[in-house]
Design an enzyme around this catalytic site. Structure first.
Site: not given
Ligand code: GAL
Length: 698
Positions: A344, A336, A147, A185-186, A386, A384
């Protein structure tokens, strides 16, 4: 004194200028509606999750929404990343599924934030028009499959983004279930392709007017860097470039991301009910662009708070909340946050029992009017799987569910008390992206991390005052009796004038090391530090030193140590008070002033020339707060306990959080009325939270 001001404060607005000069105490930060949405019939505090209905069979939606209700959720954010579902082929739009998902949410009494899907362009777009793909600094073009692979400079991409945003706004702009919009997004990674380069040249032309002006501001005679034409100027973010160019690269990314976002915001605004807010979600201390500038055209700020090693430095986390609130000086959305763990970092530990709830209350204490978890349940495949989630992949609660549901029921109970309240601020700190970047570009000491330095200053001021607004250097400061700028390295003449006016009107300004060194083209001021504020301070920095060993200092605050950085200050006016000196036998700094203050009318300016060790920083901060009359709501709070306050609409809410593992005493005012959480015999258990309403008069 504190009591009297409390009453005055409760009657007015956000800022409690405890001990402020009379003229200053009367002014206040612009009151803004302090609730999650502008819809009067919607909950004051939003609580919910990211939900990706496109990833699941429709037959599952109702069960998911029922669990959300059970968790106390009243909000979902949907549609971000769903571009290939909304527009599976160029120009072919399918919104029926989204209509049904929104309607299903409504049936469960859940309001919706719509995300535009532009962080995830579909394959048809990137295959047919590869020019929309981002190019790295080394010339590599991004490929499909992840992405954020688009170029922020691509006009074609912006046109496609505008079209999908317009279609969504035409369809949902007047849907009362939609309370707001999140753009992309971000946002973050820049691009270095052809279109970015031509935007860069246009940006520099606009900024400097003529190439002669740019040459002069960048001092390009140095190393034969002179340019005859804007088109000769390379686009770089790193490497052996002139730091002036690299600082302007950040100004360029700020301008480019701002109009990237506004391209979609204006498309939505043209069709949307003005009560629907427009925002974008940003990241922890992200330095990719100036967030104060990017937010000017948005309605509110929103951010994504992740505790990557699951070991929260809660003070640093609080500083970031305060920074985000400062972008608009308005309550924000926590768009979020993690339902347990991230996926990560090298070891993705889960937050301890109680910490998810604790972090939720911390966000509210710092001005969040919304908390949304990421995410409801893991996608069955993808990058993602996990991640920590509220439900498992089977659609039934994960162990964290009960803790989230507990927070949900507390928020519901506290909602009336919290509605229309803002955090209480007793002082302010200044955060400057230009200063952060300029220092990062030329640290001189590898450990001079501007965020760490900011946090080291913030820590004792936050603990001591229990309310620090974090603002840009150009913000209205008149409501704050004390303003601290930890390392205001870049200072324009305009900012210097603004800060001088604040001091002359009775404010107390504190500058930290490296302040007032550069202008906004990263050139040294011709005067020594603090440059344009040198006349006001009546002192200057004689020399600065990177330290490989701590140096001692002592003064009216007591004694302690400085490390990483120390400046030798030299008074020039007789009325400058030396407040601390170094002891550095045989060294350059021995006996030299380390901290100086000067009274200016009813105000004052102080310069702290060193990065102080925590104990010294705490003592100096305490002394400066005492000087300015800044006092906390609850004195002598034990280490690890955070006190937050919100106030407004005649209400005053106290939030006490024990971030530690063991029980701690907290002296809650006797007449405070419990709203949520637990406190027994003035003891707050480890990771416990207590929320009270404090009657007027306290
Ligand atoms: C953010 C992102 C989300 C998801 C989340 C997981 O950075 O906006 O889509 O990936 O991280 O940490």
């Amino acid at each position: 004194m504190a009591m009297r001001l409390w009453r005055a404060f409760l009657a007015t607005a956000t800022v409690l200028a405890s001990g402020a000069p009379a003229a200053m105490a009367q002014s206040s930060v612009t009151p803004m509606p302090a609730r999650a949405t502008r819809f009067a019939d919607k909950p004051a505090i939003a609580f919910g999750t990211a939900w990706y209905p496109e990833q699941w069979p429709e037959s599952r939606w109702d069960a998911d929404l029922a669990w959300m209700k059970e968790a106390g959720f009243n909000t979902v954010r949907i549609a971000e990343f769903a571009w290939s579902t909304m527009e599976p082929r160029e120009g072919e739009f399918h919104f029926e599924w989204l209509d049904r998902a929104i309607a299903a949410a409504r049936r469960h009494g859940i309001m919706v934030v719509l995300g535009t899907p532009t962080a995830a362009p579909p394959a048809w777009l990137t295959q047919k028009y590869p020019d929309v793909l981002r190019v790295d600094e080394d010339g590599t073009r991004a490929t499909h499959g992840g992405r954020r692979q688009f170029s922020f400079a691509s006009q074609r991409y912006r046109d496609f983004a505008r079209r999908i945003a317009t279609k969504m706004a035409q369809r949902y702009g007047n849907n009362p279930d939609i309370v707001g919009w999140q753009i992309d997004n971000e946002i973050g990674p820049p691009s270095f392709g052809k279109e970015a380069i031509s935007r860069w040249h246009a940006f520099l032309k606009e900024r400097y007017g003529s190439i002669d002006n740019l040459n002069q501001r960048w001092a390009t005679e140095y190393w034969s860097q002179h340019y005859n034409d804007f088109d000769q100027i390379p686009l770089h973010a790193t490497g052996q470039q002139n730091p002036a160019l690299l600082l302007d690269f950040k100004h360029f990314t700020t301008a480019t991301w701002t109009d990237y976002v506004m391209n979609q915001a204006s498309a939505i605004r043209a069709h949307a009910d003005p009560r629907q807010f427009i925002t974008t979600n940003t990241m922890f201390w992200n330095g990719g662009f100036d967030h104060f500038k990017l937010h000017r055209g948005l309605d509110l700020a929103a951010w994504d708070n992740y505790i990557q090693d699951a070991d929260p430095d809660w003070v640093a986390n609080g500083a970031d909340h305060d920074l985000v609130r400062g972008y608009k000086q308005r309550n924000f959305w926590l768009m979020e946050t993690q339902a347990g763990r991230v996926d990560w970092v090298p070891v993705n530990r889960a937050l301890k029992p109680g910490q998810v709830r604790e972090m939720g209350w911390q966000a509210i204490a710092h001005g969040a009017d919304a908390i949304l978890y990421w995410e409801l349940r893991p996608a069955r495949n993808g990058q993602e799987t996990y991640y920590g989630t509220v439900l498992g992949q089977d659609g039934t609660p994960a162990p964290i569910f009960d803790e989230i549901a507990k927070l949900g029921s507390e928020i519901r109970k506290a909602s009336d008390a919290l509605a229309d309240t803002n955090p209480v601020y007793r002082m302010a700190m200044l955060f400057s992206y230009d200063s952060r970047w300029a220092i990062d570009l030329q640290r001189l000491h590898k450990d001079f991390d501007p965020i760490d330095e900011f946090t080291d200053f913030y820590r004792p001021f936050r603990n001591g005052s229990q309310g620090v607004a974090v603002l840009s250097p150009s913000a209205d400061l008149s409501a704050y009796p004390l303003v601290v700028a930890p390392a205001l390295n870049v200072m324009t003449q305009e900012e210097a004038d603004h800060l001088s006016a604040y001091v002359r009107a009775g404010g107390n300004l504190v500058l930290g090391p490296r302040s007032g060194m550069k202008d906004d083209a990263d050139a040294l001021w011709p005067e020594r530090q603090p440059g344009p504020l040198q006349p006001l301070l009546g002192a200057r920095v004689e020399q600065f030193y990177a330290l490989d060993e701590p140096v001692q200092l002592a003064g009216d605050f007591g004694e302690g140590e400085a490390s990483i950085w120390a400046e030798w200050l030299k008074p020039q006016s007789k009325d400058v008070r030396i407040r601390a000196r170094y002891a550095d036998p045989g060294g350059w700094l021995d006996g030299k002033p380390a901290i100086v203050s000067r009274k200016v009318g009813k105000g004052s300016i102080t310069y702290i020339g060193a990065w102080l060790e925590p104990a010294a920083m705490r003592d100096v901060a305490q002394q400066l707060m005492d000087d300015a009359g800044v006092r906390p709501m609850i004195p002598n709070v034990p280490e690890g306990v955070e006190i937050g306050e919100r106030s407004g609409a005649g209400k005053h809410i106290l939030i006490a959080i024990n971030h530690g593992d063991s029980p701690k005493p907290v002296a809650i005012p006797a007449n405070a009325l419990p709203v949520a959480g637990e406190v027994a015999n003035d003891m707050l258990r480890g990771h416990g939270v207590a929320v009270f309403r404090v009657p007027a008069g306290n």
